[in-house]
Scaffold this motif. Structure first.
Motif, PDB file in Angstrom:
ATOM      1  N   GLU A 162      -5.013 -18.717  13.296  1.00  0.00           N
ATOM      2  CA  GLU A 162      -3.830 -17.889  13.045  1.00  0.00           C
ATOM      3  C   GLU A 162      -3.731 -17.501  11.569  1.00  0.00           C
ATOM      4  N   ARG A 163      -4.139 -18.385  10.694  1.00  0.00           N
ATOM      5  CA  ARG A 163      -4.135 -18.026   9.270  1.00  0.00           C
ATOM      6  C   ARG A 163      -5.169 -16.935   8.979  1.00  0.00           C
ATOM      7  N   LYS A 164      -6.330 -17.015   9.641  1.00  0.00           N
ATOM      8  CA  LYS A 164      -7.329 -15.970   9.469  1.00  0.00           C
ATOM      9  C   LYS A 164      -6.816 -14.633  10.006  1.00  0.00           C
ATOM     10  N   ALA A 165      -6.054 -14.678  11.103  1.00  0.00           N
ATOM     11  CA  ALA A 165      -5.471 -13.441  11.634  1.00  0.00           C
ATOM     12  C   ALA A 165      -4.463 -12.846  10.651  1.00  0.00           C
ATOM     13  N   ALA A 166      -3.671 -13.699  10.006  1.00  0.00           N
ATOM     14  CA  ALA A 166      -2.731 -13.203   8.999  1.00  0.00           C
ATOM     15  C   ALA A 166      -3.472 -12.597   7.808  1.00  0.00           C
ATOM     16  N   GLU A 167      -4.556 -13.234   7.396  1.00  0.00           N
ATOM     17  CA  GLU A 167      -5.344 -12.679   6.294  1.00  0.00           C
ATOM     18  C   GLU A 167      -5.990 -11.352   6.692  1.00  0.00           C
ATOM     19  N   ALA A 168      -6.385 -11.217   7.957  1.00  0.00           N
ATOM     20  CA  ALA A 168      -6.938  -9.944   8.424  1.00  0.00           C
ATOM     21  C   ALA A 168      -5.884  -8.840   8.389  1.00  0.00           C
ATOM     22  N   LEU A 169      -4.635  -9.172   8.701  1.00  0.00           N
ATOM     23  CA  LEU A 169      -3.550  -8.182   8.603  1.00  0.00           C
ATOM     24  C   LEU A 169      -3.334  -7.762   7.147  1.00  0.00           C
ATOM     25  N   MET A 170      -3.370  -8.718   6.239  1.00  0.00           N
ATOM     26  CA  MET A 170      -3.213  -8.375   4.822  1.00  0.00           C
ATOM     27  C   MET A 170      -4.344  -7.462   4.347  1.00  0.00           C
ATOM     28  N   LYS A 171      -5.562  -7.775   4.751  1.00  0.00           N
ATOM     29  CA  LYS A 171      -6.702  -6.963   4.332  1.00  0.00           C
ATOM     30  C   LYS A 171      -6.614  -5.559   4.913  1.00  0.00           C
ATOM     31  N   TYR A 172      -6.134  -5.451   6.153  1.00  0.00           N
ATOM     32  CA  TYR A 172      -5.998  -4.119   6.758  1.00  0.00           C
ATOM     33  C   TYR A 172      -4.966  -3.282   6.015  1.00  0.00           C
ATOM     34  N   GLN A 173      -3.867  -3.900   5.613  1.00  0.00           N
ATOM     35  CA  GLN A 173      -2.862  -3.157   4.842  1.00  0.00           C
ATOM     36  C   GLN A 173      -3.433  -2.667   3.519  1.00  0.00           C
ATOM     37  N   GLN A 174      -4.251  -3.479   2.877  1.00  0.00           N
ATOM     38  CA  GLN A 174      -4.861  -3.043   1.617  1.00  0.00           C
ATOM     39  C   GLN A 174      -5.842  -1.900   1.844  1.00  0.00           C
ATOM     40  N   GLU A 175      -6.588  -1.952   2.943  1.00  0.00           N
ATOM     41  CA  GLU A 175      -7.532  -0.860   3.226  1.00  0.00           C
ATOM     42  C   GLU A 175      -6.815   0.462   3.485  1.00  0.00           C
ATOM     43  N   ARG A 176      -5.622   0.402   4.043  1.00  0.00           N
ATOM     44  CA  ARG A 176      -4.871   1.629   4.324  1.00  0.00           C
ATOM     45  C   ARG A 176      -4.024   2.085   3.146  1.00  0.00           C
ATOM     46  N   GLY A 177      -4.057   1.383   2.060  1.00  0.00           N
ATOM     47  CA  GLY A 177      -3.282   1.789   0.892  1.00  0.00           C
ATOM     48  C   GLY A 177      -1.924   1.130   0.793  1.00  0.00           C
ATOM     49  N   GLY A 178      -1.651   0.118   1.614  1.00  0.00           N
ATOM     50  CA  GLY A 178      -0.390  -0.606   1.545  1.00  0.00           C
ATOM     51  C   GLY A 178      -0.564  -1.950   0.874  1.00  0.00           C
ATOM     52  N   HIS A 179       0.415  -2.826   1.069  1.00  0.00           N
ATOM     53  CA  HIS A 179       0.341  -4.155   0.486  1.00  0.00           C
ATOM     54  C   HIS A 179       1.284  -5.065   1.257  1.00  0.00           C
ATOM     55  N   TYR A 180       1.042  -6.367   1.097  1.00  0.00           N
ATOM     56  CA  TYR A 180       1.891  -7.387   1.710  1.00  0.00           C
ATOM     57  C   TYR A 180       2.749  -8.015   0.627  1.00  0.00           C
ATOM     58  N   CYS A 181       4.047  -7.942   0.811  1.00  0.00           N
ATOM     59  CA  CYS A 181       4.957  -8.549  -0.162  1.00  0.00           C
ATOM     60  C   CYS A 181       5.251  -9.981   0.269  1.00  0.00           C
ATOM     61  N   SER A 182       5.028 -10.907  -0.623  1.00  0.00           N
ATOM     62  CA  SER A 182       5.201 -12.324  -0.311  1.00  0.00           C
ATOM     63  C   SER A 182       6.661 -12.636  -0.011  1.00  0.00           C
ATOM     64  N   LYS A 183       6.843 -13.554   0.910  1.00  0.00           N
ATOM     65  CA  LYS A 183       8.193 -13.958   1.301  1.00  0.00           C
ATOM     66  C   LYS A 183       8.215 -15.445   1.582  1.00  0.00           C
TER      67      LYS A 183
END
Length: 272
Positions: free
Chosen positions: A81-102
């Motif tokens: 599940e942590r790897k899946a979360a990291e894959a979501l973060m990487k996908y957002q970076q590839e599309r020009g977005g970002h993940y804001c820490s919470k």
């Protein structure tokens, strides 16, 4: 007249209201802000699921519980599940977005003190994440973002469905063995920990149908030299069956390194 088809109730996505797109991103193209905000919220929920599964794994590893295979199973699922979360973060970076820490909330799994409760909690959590990804897929389609919809469907929805089926099978076997629900260390919990295939395969890879790796070259050379010595000794017999018997007897003692070695031994026997 046919009855109208009932619509599935929409689930409120764990969106991030404080999320802001990156200014001046040059790689951003066709990435709707609503989809990016929902991706950021679902990533946080994915990290909370990782935290919950890790807490379950640490609980079953305590000395008064001592179910090591079940503990390693939950820890392995938490790592995925942590790897899946990291894959979501990487996908957002590839599309020009970002993940804001919470802030990641404390997992509410204190009541899951038995194997049945832990399995039911994990199934509920995975069903919730599956609904999130389904709503995220629908949101991507509505906002004309086919790339996000395709990625979510292939990489996240499919694995969650397989995990839900896995937990259903484990719950069925746990009910058959009358596993504990109130923290008692029952005999069914011990049988599930020692005999259940899914708990053991999460830490021990299954043996494949391929042959075992070949021994070092020195061992093979020593075996070949050992083959020649009995042949010379047995060839000193006056009868005609001595060398043939020695060859057959010694070739059966060779280590089976690979298919090529077996084929050569077979050809040698046929030639004799």
């Amino acid at each position: 007249m046919a009855e109208p088809r009932s619509k599935r109730p929409r689930v409120m996505l764990p969106a991030c209201p404080a999320h802001r797109p990156l200014p001046g991103s040059r790689v951003r193209h066709g990435f709707p802000p609503s989809v990016e905000e929902a991706l950021c919220g679902v990533t946080g929920a994915q990290l909370e699921l990782h935290y919950c599964l890790q807490a379950l794994g640490e609980y079953f590893d305590q000395s008064h519980v001592a179910l090591t295979n079940i503990s390693k199973f939950f820890l392995h699922q938490a790592l995925e599940e942590r790897k899946a979360a990291e894959a979501l973060m990487k996908y957002q970076q590839e599309r020009g977005g970002h993940y804001c820490s919470k802030t990641i909330q404390k997992p509410n799994c204190d009541y899951a003190v038995g194997l049945m409760k832990a399995l039911e909690l994990a199934m509920v959590q995975w069903k919730t994440m599956l609904r999130y990804f389904e709503e995220l897929y629908t949101l991507s389609v509505e906002n004309a973002d086919p790339h996000s919809a395709n990625t979510i469907k292939k990489q996240f929805i499919g694995p969650k469905i397989q995990k839900i089926k896995l937990m259903g099978d484990l719950l069925t076997n746990a009910r058959r063995l009358d596993c504990s629900q109130d923290g008692r260390n029952s005999l069914g919990d011990y049988f599930m920990d020692r005999l259940q295939k899914e708990f053991r395969t999460s830490i021990e890879p299954e043996s494949s149908g391929h042959c075992s790796p070949c021994p070092p070259l020195q061992e093979c050379t020593g075996a070949a030299e050992g083959l020649k010595r009995p042949q010379r000794e047995c060839s000193q017999h006056r009868n005609g069956i001595g060398p043939i018997y020695a060859t057959i007897h010694c070739t059966t003692m060779l280590p089976q390194c690979n298919n090529g070695t077996r084929a050569k031994v077979k050809q040698g026997r046929e030639g004799l």
